[in-house]
Design an enzyme around this catalytic site. Structure first.
Site, PDB file in Angstrom:
ATOM      1  CG  HIS A 391       4.071   2.349  -0.749  1.00  0.00           C
ATOM      2  ND1 HIS A 391       4.153   2.165  -2.113  1.00  0.00           N
ATOM      3  CD2 HIS A 391       2.752   2.579  -0.498  1.00  0.00           C
ATOM      4  CE1 HIS A 391       2.960   2.286  -2.660  1.00  0.00           C
ATOM      5  NE2 HIS A 391       2.089   2.533  -1.695  1.00  0.00           N
ATOM      6  CD  GLU A 392       0.548   2.834   2.452  1.00  0.00           C
ATOM      7  OE1 GLU A 392      -0.197   3.821   2.590  1.00  0.00           O
ATOM      8  OE2 GLU A 392       0.439   2.057   1.488  1.00  0.00           O
ATOM      9  CG  HIS A 395       0.601   7.056  -0.351  1.00  0.00           C
ATOM     10  ND1 HIS A 395       0.471   7.371  -1.683  1.00  0.00           N
ATOM     11  CD2 HIS A 395       0.555   5.703  -0.284  1.00  0.00           C
ATOM     12  CE1 HIS A 395       0.352   6.253  -2.393  1.00  0.00           C
ATOM     13  NE2 HIS A 395       0.412   5.230  -1.561  1.00  0.00           N
ATOM     14  CD  GLU A 424      -0.757   3.611  -4.640  1.00  0.00           C
ATOM     15  OE1 GLU A 424       0.172   2.919  -4.164  1.00  0.00           O
ATOM     16  OE2 GLU A 424      -1.660   4.079  -3.942  1.00  0.00           O
ATOM     17  CG  HIS A 488      -1.959  -0.373  -6.301  1.00  0.00           C
ATOM     18  ND1 HIS A 488      -3.254   0.004  -6.001  1.00  0.00           N
ATOM     19  CD2 HIS A 488      -1.221  -0.118  -5.191  1.00  0.00           C
ATOM     20  CE1 HIS A 488      -3.291   0.459  -4.758  1.00  0.00           C
ATOM     21  NE2 HIS A 488      -2.083   0.411  -4.251  1.00  0.00           N
TER      22      HIS A 488
END
Length: 594
Positions: A391-392, A395, A424, A488
Site C-alpha cells: 500500500h505505502e 503511494h 488511497e 480512507h
C-alpha cells in the site's frame, strides 16, 4: 470547481534521464523531482523529439491544453506504447515560477500528432506580477510558526490549485512537532501572508482519526504473527566482493523468508539487495530521521537475519525488506514497472523510526518507507505487514505519476476529497495485488487490507463491500458527499469499482475468504479477472490521471485504458463502464466542469 490539491507539493523540475523498455509498460523514462532552484538535466536524445512534439502540440492546441505563451513545460515522464502512441507528462512554470496544480499529460499518436490532453487545471495560469509583497524571511517565519519546526528556503511559486492563480511561497519545514514523520510543506500567500496549505510530507497507513478512535476505544491489538524457524537453506558465499548472496530471515509476520543480500567479505553481509537496484532497509535508531543516509545498516556474519521476535531489532527489518522486494517484483513482473519511479533504482526503508510511532509511512521527501515500532498503547508491534508495505510503496508510484492530491487537510492532518480518496484506493488495490502476486501461504492473498493487524473487525478495509469497515466509515458508492469525505473512507468508491471489475458482483469465496459484493443499481456484474482489472487501473494511473483526478475522471481514465488495451467494443471496456455505474459513478451525475 473542486481542483485544489495539497498533500505533497514537490515541484518536478527534472526531465527524463533514464530509459527502460518493458512489455506491458512500454518504453518509459522518469526522473525524480529536482530540488528547488536546481537546473534540469538534458533529456535523453531518444526521447527529446517526443518531448518537443508534445510541447509544440500543447501550445498549438492551447484552447484544449490551457498552455499559454508565458508557460514553460518540463517533462517528467515519457511513455511510448507498443503501438507507437506517446504520452508525455509535464509540470509547468509560469513566468519562470513553478506552478502548483499545473500538471498535464499530452497524448500523441504514433506519428507524434496531437491526440488529446489530460490536465489538472481547467483554465489558464495567470498572475498579475511576480513581485511578492511578503519577504522570503516573513514567509519562512510564518511557516515555522504554523508547522512548529525549522523552515527551509522559501521558494516563490504560482499556486493554481484552487482554480485561480496566486503568487505564493513554498517552504519545507523539518523537525515539525505537528506530524509523526517530522516533515511538512507549507504554502504561504505572497501578498497576504495567509497560509494556503500546511501538509505532512508522508502518506500514513492509519489516519489520525482512526488512531484516535482506536486509542479512545481502548483497543489493544493482537496481530497475527508468524512462526520463526531456522534457515531453510544454507547461504551462498561468493569469492569476489561485493557480491549478491542468498540469505534467509526470520520475520515477525510470515515466518522464514528468503532474502538476497550483499556479501562484502568472507563472513560479512549487509541487508541490501543488489539484484533489485540496491534496495536496502536500515535502522533509524528510534530517531525521526529526515534522510535514509542517516540510518544504520543492518549487517550479519552468517547471512541469517532476525529471530521472529520484535525484541530483536533485525526482525522488523526482515519483514520490511521482504515486503519491499515483493512489491518491486509485483510491479516489474506484472506491470513492467522497474522500480517505484520506473528508473531501475531500488527502494529504501527505515525501521524503528521515532519513539512510540504506531504507523507506517511513505515519505516523499525521504523517498523511503518509514516504520514505527508501535505506540505502546494500541499497536504493540511494528506495522511491517506485507499489504501495508505494498500500500505505502504504491503511494510512491502515485507520487511519481499522477501525484493525486487531497483537496484539503484539517488541523489534525486528516485528508479529504476525491483525488486523495483515489490515491488511497489505488494503494489498497495494488497493495492487495502485491499479496496475490507474492502468494505466500503464511500470508494468504485476499481483498482485505490490514487483516494481520489484529483489529476487532478483523481487517482495516476491504474492496468487495467497503462499508463493512465500520472503523473508518468507508463507503460503497459515490454521492455528492464524496467531494469532501475523509480519504480512507472515500476510497471505497473506486476500490469497490475495481473489485467488481475483477471479480464481479455477488457471492464468491477466494482462498477461504467469503465475499459478497453489492451494486448501487441492483445490476449484476461479471468480472473480467484480476490481471486485466489491474492492468487497466495501472494504465489509467500512469497515462490518464493527474493531480486533480476525481472519481468521474477516473471512470474516463479507466475507459480510455480499457480501449487502449482491449478495444472500445470489447467486453473489458463494457465491464469497466458497468463497474463504475454499479458504484454510482455515471455520466449523468458527473459534476459540472468550469
Amino acid at each position: 470547481m473542486r481542483t485544489p490539491h495539497i498533500r505533497s507539493l514537490a515541484i518536478a523540475l527534472a526531465v527524463t534521464t533514464a530509459v527502460t523498455i518493458s512489455a506491458g509498460g512500454g518504453a518509459t523514462a522518469f526522473a525524480a523531482p529536482a530540488a528547488p532552484g536546481a537546473t534540469a538535466p538534458a533529456a535523453t536524445a531518444g526521447f527529446q523529439p517526443v518531448i518537443d512534439a508534445a510541447r509544440t502540440a500543447a501550445l498549438a492546441h492551447a484552447s484544449a491544453t490551457g498552455v499559454g505563451t508565458d508557460d514553460t513545460l518540463q517533462a517528467t515522464d515519457v511513455l511510448v506504447d507498443p503501438d507507437g502512441k506517446q504520452h508525455v507528462r509535464f509540470v509547468r512554470s509560469h513566468r519562470g515560477l513553478p506552478v502548483l496544480g499545473g500538471d498535464l499529460v499530452i497524448h500523441l499518436d504514433k506519428r507524434s500528432g496531437y491526440a488529446g490532453v489530460t490536465r489538472a487545471l481547467r483554465g489558464q495560469v495567470d498572475v498579475a506580477g511576480t513581485a511578492a509583497k511578503l519577504t522570503a524571511g516573513q514567509a519562512q517565519a510564518k511557516a515555522a510558526a504554523t508547522a512548529k519546526g525549522t523552515a527551509g528556503a522559501a521558494q516563490l511559486v504560482v499556486d493554481a490549485r484552487a482554480g485561480h492563480s496566486a503568487l505564493a511561497y513554498r517552504i519545507q519545514v523539518t523537525d515539525s512537532a505537528t506530524t509523526e514523520s517530522g516533515s511538512r510543506t507549507v504554502v504561504v500567500d505572497a501578498a497576504t501572508g495567509t497560509v494556503l496549505s500546511n501538509t505532512p510530507a508522508d502518506d500514513s497507513f492509519l489516519s489520525p482519526r482512526v488512531q484516535d478512535k482506536l486509542r479512545k476505544s481502548g483497543q489493544k491489538l493482537s496481530p497475527a504473527l508468524g512462526t520463526a524457524s531456522p534457515a531453510p537453506f544454507a547461504s551462498s558465499r561468493a569469492t569476489g566482493f561485493p557480491a549478491a548472496a542468498n540469505g534467509t530471515g526470520a520475520s515477525l509476520f510470515v515466518g522464514s523468508v528468503p532474502l538476497t543480500t550483499t556479501q562484502t567479505a568472507t563472513s560479512a553481509f549487509t541487508l541490501k539487495d543488489p539484484s533489485r537496484g540496491q534496495t536496502e532497509t536500515r535502522d533509524a535508531g528510534n530517531k525521526q530521521l529526515e534522510k535514509f543516509s542517516g540510518g544504520k545498516a543492518f549487517t550479519s556474519t552468517t547471512n541469517r537475519w532476525g529471530t521472529g521476535k520484535a525484541t530483536n531489532r533485525t526482525t522488523a527489518a526482515v519483514d520490511a525488506q521482504y515486503g519491499i522486494v515483493s512489491t518491486l517484483d509485483f510491479y516489474k513482473k506484472t506491470l513492467g514497472r522497474n522500480g517505484i519511479k520506473n528508473d531501475g533504482a531500488g527502494a529504501h526503508a527505515l525501521v524503528h523510526f521515532g519513539t512510540n510511532v504506531g504507523n507506517a509511512f511513505w515519505d516523499s521527501d525521504c523517498g523511503c518507507m518509514l516504520y514505527g515500532d508501535g505506540d505502546g498503547q494500541t499497536f504493540a508491534q511494528p506495522l511491517v505487514v506485507l499489504d501495508v508495505t505494498g500500500h505505502e510503496l504504491t503511494h510512491g508510484v502515485v507520487d511519481a505519476t499522477a501525484n493525486l492530491q487531497p483537496t484539503r487537510v484539517d488541523a489534525d492532518d486528516n485528508q479529504f476529497g476525491e483525488p486523495g480518496s483515489l490515491n488511497e484506493s489505488l494503494a489498497d488495490i495494488f497493495g492487495s495485488a502485491v499479496e496475490f502476486a507474492t502468494n505466500n501461504p503464511n500470508n494468504p492473498p485476499n481483498y482485505l487490507m490490514g487483516e494481520k493487524l489484529g483489529l476487532q473487525q478483523t481487517f482495516l478495509r476491504r474492496l468487495d463491500k467497503p462499508s463493512l469497515d465500520k472503523l473508518e466509515g468507508t463507503v460503497d458508492y459515490w454521492s455528492k458527499a464524496s467531494y469532501d469525505t475523509e480519504v480512507h473512507a472515500g476510497s471505497g468508491v473506486s476500490s469497490h469499482a475495481y473489485y467488481l471489475l475483477a471479480e464481479g458482483s455477488g457471492k464468491k469465496t477466494i482462498n477461504n475468504v467469503a465475499y459478497d459484493s453489492p451494486t448501487y443499481d441492483g445490476s449484476t456484474v461479471a468480472g473480467i479477472g484480476r490481471d486485466k482489472a489491474t492492468a487497466i487501473f495501472y494504465r489509467a494511473l500512469t497515462r490518464y490521471m493527474v493531480s486533480t483526478t476525481d472519481f468521474h475522471d477516473a471512470r474516463t481514465a479507466t475507459l480510455s485504458a480499457a480501449a487502449d488495451l482491449y478495444g472500445a467494443s470489447s467486453t473489458e471496456y463494457a465491464t469497466v463502464n458497468k463497474a463504475w455505474a454499479a458504484v454510482n459513478v455515471t455520466p449523468a451525475n458527473a459534476p459540472a466542469r468550469s
